[in-house]
Every structure is written in structure tokens, then in C-alpha cells.
Write an enzyme that holds these catalytic residues in place. Structure first.
Site, PDB file in Angstrom:
ATOM      1  N   GLU A 355       0.856  -1.178   0.000  1.00  0.00           N
ATOM      2  CA  GLU A 355       0.000   0.000   0.000  1.00  0.00           C
ATOM      3  C   GLU A 355       0.898   1.237   0.000  1.00  0.00           C
ATOM      4  O   GLU A 355       1.904   1.290   0.716  1.00  0.00           O
ATOM      5  CB  GLU A 355      -0.917  -0.092   1.213  1.00  0.00           C
ATOM      6  CG  GLU A 355      -1.007   1.096   2.094  1.00  0.00           C
ATOM      7  CD  GLU A 355      -1.726   0.791   3.432  1.00  0.00           C
ATOM      8  OE1 GLU A 355      -2.021  -0.387   3.748  1.00  0.00           O
ATOM      9  OE2 GLU A 355      -1.970   1.739   4.167  1.00  0.00           O
ATOM     10  N   HIS A 440      -2.097  -6.400  10.973  1.00  0.00           N
ATOM     11  CA  HIS A 440      -2.931  -7.461  10.404  1.00  0.00           C
ATOM     12  C   HIS A 440      -2.737  -8.805  11.100  1.00  0.00           C
ATOM     13  O   HIS A 440      -2.315  -9.770  10.470  1.00  0.00           O
ATOM     14  CB  HIS A 440      -2.612  -7.625   8.908  1.00  0.00           C
ATOM     15  CG  HIS A 440      -2.893  -6.426   8.066  1.00  0.00           C
ATOM     16  ND1 HIS A 440      -2.403  -6.282   6.786  1.00  0.00           N
ATOM     17  CD2 HIS A 440      -3.634  -5.313   8.307  1.00  0.00           C
ATOM     18  CE1 HIS A 440      -2.819  -5.129   6.278  1.00  0.00           C
ATOM     19  NE2 HIS A 440      -3.557  -4.525   7.179  1.00  0.00           N
ATOM     20  N   ASN A 478      -5.057  -6.517   2.468  1.00  0.00           N
ATOM     21  CA  ASN A 478      -5.609  -6.052   3.739  1.00  0.00           C
ATOM     22  C   ASN A 478      -6.805  -6.945   4.090  1.00  0.00           C
ATOM     23  O   ASN A 478      -7.617  -7.254   3.215  1.00  0.00           O
ATOM     24  CB  ASN A 478      -6.041  -4.594   3.605  1.00  0.00           C
ATOM     25  CG  ASN A 478      -4.976  -3.761   2.912  1.00  0.00           C
ATOM     26  OD1 ASN A 478      -4.666  -3.999   1.751  1.00  0.00           O
ATOM     27  ND2 ASN A 478      -4.420  -2.813   3.601  1.00  0.00           N
TER      28      ASN A 478
END
Ligand code: FAD
Length: 500
Positions: A355, A440, A478
């Protein structure tokens, strides 16, 4: 209250918990959510519910004396500051080898996350969860999750012209010049609202330096979507500032759920036991795994599978920055909401989905910041320590080296092409990689291993797992869309077969 009996009790109010609550209440089943964090619906003395990233106060961190920002340093200074202990919205939970960032409050991670709503690549999903029918996921449950979450796409003309996404365009230019592919990333932040922020028509949030300590506007967090819909059934009760500490079979039918009520400074003010026919573990990968591992070890749920606590991973997270040249500014204006990724996942030598992250410092930094998701195969386990009575996670910092190596294959190439270097001042002094934390956490109670193929803890009828602990350590993107879609799939099955 103490001694109550409820049909269904959900532990935690993040993605898994919100889906469970909505589908249970819609099926007519009165449901109680128990959430350790507060309900973020009342403004503080400044009139705002959440504090911004550049001026964190006690609302920022969960029961901490000091902030613990992921980007901790800047040109030699540690930017963290002292705060009062309070039930703030972001927790950085410390284990020996990793800090795990998690949202705390009604809405869980949706309160603090970047809103990036990514459906995983189908072939990788099939690889990590071979027991799940991919047609049902990709035809029914991923679309259902995207709709329920309110996922939207950025207006690409606006993206190309606004100063607020200069950082993303610079990240794209430098990636594409080295031959890498970039892709727009959908989000649950309302991009039309963001345009109005730019025009000065509404309160700024994504353009006002707000994200990891909460967004005061613009973001469709779970309290605005799934949880609001569940509340509208009239069958939902949410009990905030209560932390579940135990689950054990009740003397009659069902399960006794023990919980501690805390005040806003974290002091325990009451201990209660509620009995539930069904209990849904939705405390997140870390919260659910810790509870189940300690219940098994302490003999309260002794027959749980030996797979409980296994298979934990950090989704390969590595954060880092590159220093651009002065002719490649990233902008003094930066939206807090990411909208673009570098997709190199299909390269077996360097499977990375990075990202392009903002660093909204309010001034030009020339930094390109990235959060890389790598195909790191390393896993860890949760273990009960009978000495401390706590659950540890066996992850060691060195287990992230393989993720760094994958990341370097992509970004060394970009640095060579651009004649640029990595920043070494963002995560400490002369520290290049943000490799000691994750956003995460995944796994610890993996689907079809620790549970059956629908999240049932089969040794104990009526106990279910519905959150990120079901996902085996890495999903390549994600994770919250995957967590939501799996919860939709599993709740469909559970409600129609177990609760009909
Ligand atoms: P959670 O959302 O963590 O919910 C668990 C809830 O249970 C929490 O509210 C917690 O307080 C509560 N709880 C825990 N233990 C107990 C207990 N014992 N008793 C009572 N309550 C308890 N993902 C994306 O897909 N896109 C992004 O852009 C993104 N950005 C992120 C940015 C940040 C800063 C962070 C921290 C995460 C980000 N994530 C992102 C990750 C995403 O938020 C998580 O994967 C997701 O929230 C996990 O969902 P869950 O349902 O498993 O658990």
C-alpha cells in the site's frame, strides 16, 4: 447484568462480531455483544469524539502512559508523547517479538483502520483455505460483505488532480518506472465526502489528519453499518467496557461467560457472569486466541482441539519509507486514507502487495511511506504461561526477515532506478524497517483445523469462532473484507443448520 441468561452472546464488536450480531438479530435471536472498549459516540471537551494524529491525547491509546505511534521517529526525534491512561481507541499490544495494533471500542478495528477494502486474489484464497467453496465466496459472500461494509471507489479524475493524493501519484510514478504494476484500492471511507472536505463544505477528517486514532467523519466504520443495522432490529444489546475473561460450560445447558466491567481508567469495578446458549468468539485474532488457549490450559474448555493457538501470522507486514528527490515531492497536503497499491503478488521471487501509505505531517517530507504485505510463510503460536497466568505469542522479530527480503527485491529496484535510498529515521535511530509490529494479526484458531469448516468449536456445541483468528496467517491483501465475507458464509450455515 450478573446472573443474566441470554440466547446468544458475542465477544467483541469488530468485523466478525458485527456480522454475527446482524445475522443473529435478523433471525430473531436476541443477542448481546460484550466489548472491552468504549462506545465512541460522545464528544470530549473539545467537541470531537476522536483526537487527530498530530495532537494525540488520552483518547489515542488503550491504557497507556505514552503514545506508541507506528512511525515513531522523525529526523532524530521520537515523536511519542506522554498521555493519561484511558480506554483509548488504539492498542499496541506487546508480545516479546512483535507489537500488534488493534482497535478498541464498539466497532473494533473499523474505528482505527485505513478502510482499505480489498477482495483477495481468488487463486491465493483457494490456496490458503482449500476447504471453502470459492464459488460461494466469490459469487455470494464477497459481494455481500462489500455491500454491507459500504465499499466505494475513488473518482479517478479527482485522484489525478487533487493535491491530497500527490503522495500516491509520486509512489505510482516511481513504481511504474521500475516496471511494477499499481492498482486503485477500494475503501469504506466515503470519497464523495472527501471531495466536499476539499471544497471546505464539511468537517475535514480524511483531509484533516485523522485515521489511526479514529475518524470524526467520512468513514463507514462498523457502528455506522453492520452494527447500526443490527441495532435497528431491536434485538441487540451492546455492553461496552466489559472484558470477557472466561468461558466454561454452565451447570445446566449453555456456557457461563465471566467478564470484568472496567471504568474509563481501566480499573475493574465489577465481575459478572452471564449464561448464554451460544457464544460467538469475535475478540479478534489475538483476543480470541488468548481466551481459547487459556481456557483450554486452565481446564475450563479442556477438550478444545490441539490446533487452538496455532497458525498465527502477521500477514507479512513490513512498513518502511523511501527518501524521494526534491523534484519528487509527496505533498504537504496528504489524505490519511490510502487509495493505491503496488501489486507484485504474482511474482514468485518477490510476492508483495504494498500500500502506498500517507505520512500526513502537515509539511513536505519527500517521504514515500509503504505498508507491504508479503507472502511471509512464517507462523507462530499462542501459549499459556502458568507462571504469569498470561498467554504469550511465540513470534520472533527474525521471522520477518523473509518479508524484508521480498520487500527489498521490489524497492531496491525502485531505489536503483530513481537513485534514492530508504529512510532510516522513521522507526528508530538508523532503523530502516518497521518490522516489529503488525496491523494485520491473523490466525490462532484456523478454519477447518482448530474449528470445523464453519467456525464451530465442535467439541463444545454452541461455541463458535467468527473473526480474523480463522484466517491462516496471511491473506495477501488487507484482511477485513475477507474476515467479513467468511463470517457471512459461516453465519449463513450456522443459523440455517444449528439455530433454525
Ligand atoms: P477486531 O476488529 O480487532 O475486533 C475485535 C474486538 O474485540 C475489538 O473491539 C476488541 O476490543 C474486542 N475484544 C478483544 N478481546 C476482548 C475481550 N476479552 N472481551 C471483550 N471484548 C474484547 N484492514 C484492512 O482490511 N484494511 C485496512 O486499511 C486496514 N488498516 C488498518 C490500520 C490499522 C492502524 C490497524 C490497527 C488495522 C488495520 N487493518 C486494516 C486490519 C483490520 O482492522 C483487522 O484485520 C480487523 O479489524 C480484524 O477484525 P476482527 O473481527 O478479527 O477483530
Amino acid at each position: 447484568s450478573d446472573g443474566d441468561r441470554v440466547p446468544a452472546l458475542v465477544i467483541g464488536s469488530g468485523y466478525g462480531g458485527a456480522v454475527a450480531a446482524l445475522r443473529l438479530t435478523q433471525a430473531g435471536i436476541p443477542t448481546q455483544i460484550v466489548e472491552m472498549g468504549r462506545s465512541w459516540d460522545t464528544p470530549g471537551s473539545d467537541g470531537q469524539i476522536f483526537c487527530g494524529m498530530l495532537n494525540p491525547d488520552e483518547r489515542s491509546f488503550w491504557l497507556a502512559d505514552r503514545t506508541d505511534a507506528p512511525v515513531s521517529n522523525f529526523i532524530g526525534f521520537n515523536i511519542n508523547r506522554d498521555i493519561d491512561r484511558y480506554v483509548g481507541v488504539l492498542d499496541s499490544e506487546r508480545f516479546s517479538g512483535i507489537r500488534v495494533y488493534q482497535g478498541r471500542g464498539v466497532g473494533g478495528g473499523s474505528l482505527v483502520n485505513g478502510g482499505m477494502a480489498v477482495t483477495p486474489k481468488r487463486d491465493y484464497f483457494e490456496e490458503i483455505l482449500p476447504s471453502v467453496d470459492p464459488n460461494a465466496m466469490y459469487n455470494t459472500y464477497f459481494p455481500r460483505a462489500n455491500a454491507g461494509l459500504g465499499v466505494n471507489h475513488i473518482d479517478q479524475d479527482w485522484f489525478e488532480s487533487t493535491p491530497w493524493y500527490k503522495f500516491a501519484r509520486t509512489g505510482r510514478t516511481t513504481a511504474e518506472r521500475s516496471g511494477f504494476t499499481t492498482t486503485f484500492v477500494p475503501n469504506v471511507y466515503d470519497f464523495e465526502y472527501m471531495k466536499k472536505e476539499e471544497a471546505g463544505e464539511v468537517q475535514a477528517s480524511g483531509l484533516g489528519g485523522e485515521v489511526i486514532y479514529g475518524n470524526n467523519a467520512g468513514k463507514k466504520s462498523l457502528d455506522k453499518t453492520y452494527l447500526a443495522q443490527a441495532a435497528a432490529t431491536g434485538k441487540l444489546t451492546i455492553t461496552a467496557l466489559h472484558q470477557v475473561t472466561g468461558v466454561a460450560p454452565a451447570s445446566g445447558a449453555g456456557y457461563d461467560v465471566t467478564m470484568e466491567q472496567i471504568d474509563e481508567r481501566g480499573n475493574v469495578i465489577a465481575t459478572k457472569v452471564v449464561t448464554a446458549d451460544q457464544v460467538f468468539f469475535a475478540a479478534g485474532s489475538v483476543g480470541t486466541s488468548k481466551l481459547l488457549v487459556s481456557m483450554k490450559a486452565q481446564g475450563h474448555l479442556p477438550n478444545l482441539s490441539s490446533q487452538v493457538g496455532e497458525g498465527w501470522g502477521n500477514n507479512g507486514n513490513i512498513m518502511f519509507g523511501r527518501a524521494n528527490h526534491m523534484w519528487h515531492p509527496t505533498g504537504s497536503k496528504q489524505a490519511t486514507i490510502p487509495s493505491m497499491g503496488i501489486d507484485n503478488w504474482s511474482d514468485p521471487a518477490a510476492p508483495v502487495f504494498a500500500e502506498i501509505a500517507p505520512l500526513p505531517a502537515g509539511l513536505e517530507t519527500y517521504v514515500s511511506l509503504y505498508l507491504a504485505i508479503t507472502k511471509n510463510p512464517e507462523r507462530a503460536r499462542f501459549q499459556f504461561d502458568s507462571g504469569t497466568g498470561k498467554v504469550d505469542l511465540s513470534w520472533a522479530v527474525s521471522q520477518n526477515q523473509v518479508g524484508i527480503d521480498m520487500t527489498k527485491k521490489v524497492f531496491d529496484k525502485i531505489n536503483r532506478r530513481e537513485a534514492t535510498i530508504y529512510r532510516t529515521d522513521l522507526f528508530g535511530v538508523y532503523k530502516r524497517w518497521g518490522d516489529d509490529f503488525t496491523y494485520h494479526p491473523l490466525g490462532g484458531c484456523v478454519l477447518n483445523e482448530a474449528t470445523d469448516n464453519y467456525g464451530r468449536l465442535s467439541e463444545y456445541p454452541g461455541l463458535y469462532v467468527v473473526d480474523g483468528s480463522l484466517v491462516p496467517g496471511n491473506v495477501g491483501v488487507n484482511p477485513f473484507v475477507t474476515i467479513t465475507a467468511l463470517a457471512e458464509r459461516n453465519m449463513d450455515q450456522i443459523i440455517s443448520t444449528d439455530l433454525a
